[in-house]
Scaffold this active site. Sequence first.
Site, mmCIF file in Angstrom:
data_model
loop_
_atom_site.group_PDB
_atom_site.id
_atom_site.type_symbol
_atom_site.label_atom_id
_atom_site.label_comp_id
_atom_site.label_asym_id
_atom_site.label_seq_id
_atom_site.Cartn_x
_atom_site.Cartn_y
_atom_site.Cartn_z
ATOM 1 N N GLY A 8 0.825 -1.222 0.000
ATOM 2 C CA GLY A 8 0.000 0.000 0.000
ATOM 3 C C GLY A 8 0.849 1.258 0.000
ATOM 4 O O GLY A 8 0.477 2.278 0.576
ATOM 5 N N GLY A 11 -0.221 5.206 -1.030
ATOM 6 C CA GLY A 11 -1.222 6.000 -0.324
ATOM 7 C C GLY A 11 -0.642 7.204 0.390
ATOM 8 O O GLY A 11 0.524 7.579 0.205
ATOM 9 N N ILE A 35 -1.252 -2.114 -5.101
ATOM 10 C CA ILE A 35 -2.108 -2.736 -6.119
ATOM 11 C C ILE A 35 -2.248 -1.809 -7.331
ATOM 12 O O ILE A 35 -2.576 -2.241 -8.430
ATOM 13 C CB ILE A 35 -3.487 -3.100 -5.505
ATOM 14 C CG1 ILE A 35 -4.215 -4.163 -6.317
ATOM 15 C CG2 ILE A 35 -4.337 -1.865 -5.276
ATOM 16 C CD1 ILE A 35 -5.360 -4.815 -5.584
ATOM 17 N N ASP A 52 -0.874 -7.262 -5.089
ATOM 18 C CA ASP A 52 -2.112 -7.352 -4.320
ATOM 19 C C ASP A 52 -1.768 -8.075 -3.026
ATOM 20 O O ASP A 52 -1.474 -9.271 -3.032
ATOM 21 C CB ASP A 52 -3.171 -8.120 -5.120
ATOM 22 C CG ASP A 52 -4.475 -8.257 -4.341
ATOM 23 O OD1 ASP A 52 -4.517 -7.869 -3.146
ATOM 24 O OD2 ASP A 52 -5.466 -8.741 -4.932
ATOM 25 N N TYR A 141 -14.364 -0.424 9.859
ATOM 26 C CA TYR A 141 -12.931 -0.102 9.873
ATOM 27 C C TYR A 141 -12.360 -0.348 11.274
ATOM 28 O O TYR A 141 -11.334 -1.011 11.439
ATOM 29 C CB TYR A 141 -12.771 1.372 9.468
ATOM 30 C CG TYR A 141 -11.363 1.914 9.496
ATOM 31 C CD1 TYR A 141 -10.401 1.478 8.592
ATOM 32 C CD2 TYR A 141 -11.006 2.901 10.420
ATOM 33 C CE1 TYR A 141 -9.112 2.016 8.612
ATOM 34 C CE2 TYR A 141 -9.725 3.438 10.432
ATOM 35 C CZ TYR A 141 -8.783 2.982 9.533
ATOM 36 O OH TYR A 141 -7.508 3.509 9.548
ATOM 37 N N LYS A 145 -9.600 -3.032 12.662
ATOM 38 C CA LYS A 145 -8.369 -2.567 13.323
ATOM 39 C C LYS A 145 -8.191 -3.252 14.679
ATOM 40 O O LYS A 145 -7.072 -3.617 15.046
ATOM 41 C CB LYS A 145 -8.370 -1.047 13.468
ATOM 42 C CG LYS A 145 -8.164 -0.310 12.146
ATOM 43 C CD LYS A 145 -6.782 -0.585 11.566
ATOM 44 C CE LYS A 145 -6.526 0.086 10.246
ATOM 45 N NZ LYS A 145 -5.274 -0.340 9.607
#
Length: 314
Positions: A8, A11, A35, A52, A141, A145
């Site tokens: 990731g 981001g 990805i 991925d 979310y 977490k």
Amino acid sequence: MKRILITGSGGQIGSELVTSLRERYGADAVLATDIRPPSKTVCDSGPTAILDAQDQNAVAQATVAHGTDTIFHLAAILSAVGETNPDLAYQINMGTLRSVLEVARLEKCSVFTPSSIAVFGPTSPKENTPQNTVMRPTTIYGVTKVAGELLCDYYHRKYGVDTRGVRYPGLISYGTPPGGGTTDWAVDIFVQAVKKHSYACFLKEDTTLPMMYMPDAVEASIQLMEADPDSLIHRNAFNVTAMHLNPQTLTKEIKKHIPTFQIEYKVDQHRESIAQSWPRTIDDSAARLEWGWSPKYDLADMTEEIINELSRSV
Ligand code: NAD
């Protein structure tokens, strides 16, 4: 920490973490994966791969080929986007973490996984929220977490994997657009203040949340991974914070630099109710005690730097 793989990495956090890690450990040591295709800056400054993170075999292959000893696992779906597609948030957040932890177990890697203040919920104390307290989040979310923190603890206890993490507060930066979180307003407000001298805010003027400027978030992540493991009692995941902000406070600070700046409120009940379920202030004394956490930027330093930087590029 010598050979690093980041998931990731394209981001809001990854794009800045890649640069800092490459400066410190050498460009070739840091494999930036996502990805999505990487930005030109990331691509030009070191190795990259499309990956991925749900695909355990692909993660294993990339990890081995790079000679990885440390994984920074940043791939995730954030809070506001997660609420519009809970199934996707569950699949990505749990699926990617599980495959990364399995690879770390098999290939003996250390793993950094960010958690979030979203692990807390309406029944957690709202002020000075302790490191260890009630965690009953009301968003998907937050649920992923909390589960992620527990899974990281489990892999450490059961298999001896060196898992570590922080509960980031809302993160403020100006480089890469935020990925659909509840604290995105604190990023957008700067961009709009510089471009248009006005901003329509989706949270109420007095909705206060813990926040941090990105250079401190990047520093916290690296510092925790460099910490002596014997000094870590909590591992997953440390409360960390730098300031506690609401739109009114930030507006006042921005007006010191852009006196004509105007804010109006177009409250989005969806994001406002997520924010209302989170802490207003958090206690990060465990991080300060166990690995020397201390933020460098306060509200005034951060505001000045962001406005100066954005003014140059607009
Ligand atoms: P972001 O949304 O900006 O970036 C996430 C990246 O993950 C994107 O580049 C996306 O393409 C990638 N991604 C999504 N699915 C993937 C997959 N299956 N495989 C590989 N990559 C995939 O998020 P961010 O703000 O950089 O957050 C990184 C981490 O920090 C997340 O775990 C997030 O929950 C956590 N966090 C962020 C904040 C914040 O304010 N930004 C606050 C608390 C915690």
